[in-house]
Design an enzyme around this catalytic site. Structure first.
Site, PDB file in Angstrom:
ATOM      1  N   SER A 160      82.129 -12.085 -68.538  1.00 37.18           N
ATOM      2  CA  SER A 160      81.541 -10.846 -68.020  1.00 37.18           C
ATOM      3  C   SER A 160      81.449 -10.892 -66.492  1.00 37.18           C
ATOM      4  O   SER A 160      82.459 -11.073 -65.824  1.00 37.18           O
ATOM      5  CB  SER A 160      80.183 -10.617 -68.688  1.00 37.18           C
ATOM      6  OG  SER A 160      79.680  -9.338 -68.420  1.00 37.18           O
ATOM      7  N   ASP A 258      84.430  -2.091 -75.518  1.00 32.59           N
ATOM      8  CA  ASP A 258      83.711  -2.602 -74.348  1.00 32.59           C
ATOM      9  C   ASP A 258      84.120  -1.760 -73.149  1.00 32.59           C
ATOM     10  O   ASP A 258      85.321  -1.560 -72.922  1.00 32.59           O
ATOM     11  CB  ASP A 258      84.096  -4.068 -74.124  1.00 32.59           C
ATOM     12  CG  ASP A 258      83.384  -4.723 -72.953  1.00 32.59           C
ATOM     13  OD1 ASP A 258      82.664  -4.029 -72.212  1.00 32.59           O
ATOM     14  OD2 ASP A 258      83.559  -5.942 -72.775  1.00 32.59           O
ATOM     15  N   HIS A 288      81.102  -6.007 -76.337  1.00 30.25           N
ATOM     16  CA  HIS A 288      80.730  -6.924 -75.270  1.00 30.25           C
ATOM     17  C   HIS A 288      79.620  -7.862 -75.759  1.00 30.25           C
ATOM     18  O   HIS A 288      78.633  -7.423 -76.326  1.00 30.25           O
ATOM     19  CB  HIS A 288      80.242  -6.139 -74.050  1.00 30.25           C
ATOM     20  CG  HIS A 288      80.180  -6.952 -72.801  1.00 30.25           C
ATOM     21  ND1 HIS A 288      81.257  -7.097 -71.959  1.00 30.25           N
ATOM     22  CD2 HIS A 288      79.167  -7.672 -72.238  1.00 30.25           C
ATOM     23  CE1 HIS A 288      80.923  -7.850 -70.931  1.00 30.25           C
ATOM     24  NE2 HIS A 288      79.659  -8.219 -71.088  1.00 30.25           N
TER      25      HIS A 288
END
Length: 316
Positions: A160, A258, A288
């Site tokens: 991320s 996502d 995610h």
């Protein structure tokens, strides 16, 4: 409605047990995460791995930097190394976020794993978190001899925002003539502050992370009013980089549902266009943060592939 997304059945069943991530109230979000992670870390089995923390010099004029080091027991000779950068939207997290994952990497790869505790936005916006990551990487490479690692076998891993920092770190190391990085492993990377891709526009209601979260995250990292303007540095948002040639080989994994999906795909394509050896994997039925659902078959397959890719990159 979440039901309109075709989540993998095992992941969909696990959603009710996953904590909501709401960074609109950072104090509350940080306190909740710290409490949750403390329980997880205390219960984690560290068998076969020596874990310690060190304090090393940070960037010029900045505080010292905390690094958590994982060393496999009983492995002889010089080790490869993985430099691990946690996620958290630039505003949350610590090495505790990826404690289980870093232990797994250490055991499975027979590698030294070093996790960096970088400063967080908005108190410390760009470039502070990136400069912290760079300082930690420089310390790792400079002390390769004392750590019994190979300075030519240092890979970056991030998830991320941590993957966005990892991608930016490869750019920074290349341009500063800094430590050699042999590989960049980017999971669901946050790369583009403009949020104009189809997935960034579409996924407004996805679990764990959505368009609103991404906007809050970039505003905290860059400063309010900067996101989407012409003044954003490629070291902050690597999707803006004009030249990607000369970067280390990459593996990019993205989750199907996502908001960050398409910027990861676009970055992988841009790396390939710049003749950077790159692998891209879209993990079906996922959202995610789905890595947290370790028992799901789709995540077990993705984990196995991630380990295999890193093992090959590190020459193990």
């Amino acid at each position: 409605m979440l039901s309109r997304h075709r989540f993998d059945p095992e992941l969909a069943a696990a959603l009710v047990m996953m904590p909501e991530v709401d960074i609109s109230d950072l104090d509350m979000a940080r306190a909740a995460q710290t409490e949750q992670l403390a329980v997880v870390v205390a219960a984690t089995d560290t068998t076969g791995v020596d874990v310690k923390e060190v304090s090393v010099p940070g960037p010029a004029g900045a505080p010292h930097l905390r690094l958590r080091i994982y060393r496999p027991q009983g492995v002889q000779g010089l080790l490869p190394a993985v430099y691990s950068i946690h996620g958290g939207g630039f505003v949350l997290g610590s090495p505790d976020v990826d404690h289980d994952w870093n232990l797994l990497l250490c055991r499975e790869l027979g590698a030294l794993v070093v996790s960096v505790d970088y400063r967080l936005a908005p108190e410390h916006p760009f470039p502070a978190p990136l400069e912290d990551c760079y300082a930690g990487l420089c310390w790792l490479a400079t002390n390769a001899g004392g750590l019994d690692i190979r300075s030519d076998r240092i890979a970056l891993w991030g998830d991320s925002a941590g993957a966005g920092l990892a991608a930016a770190l490869t750019l920074l190391a290349r341009d500063r003539g800094g430590p050699a990085v042999c590989f960049q492993h980017l999971c669901s990377p946050a790369l583009d502050d403009r949020l104009v891709t189809p997935s960034a526009r579409l996924f407004t209601d996805t679990p764990v992370w959505n368009r609103r979260s991404a906007r809050l995250s970039w505003d905290a990292y860059l400063g309010y009013g900067v996101r989407g303007t012409a003044d954003v540095s490629p070291y902050a948002a690597p999707a803006r980089a004009v030249t990607l040639s000369g970067l280390p080989p990459a593996y990019v994994s993205v989750m199907e549902f996502d908001p960050l999906r398409d910027e990861g795909i676009d970055y992988a394509r841009a790396l390939l266009a710049a003749s950077v050896p790159t692998q891209l994997h879209l993990i079906p039925g996922t959202f995610h943060g789905a890595w947290a659902v370790e028992h799901a078959a789709v995540i077990q397959r993705a984990t196995g592939e991630a380990i295999t890719v890193l093992r090959s990159a590190l020459g193990r």
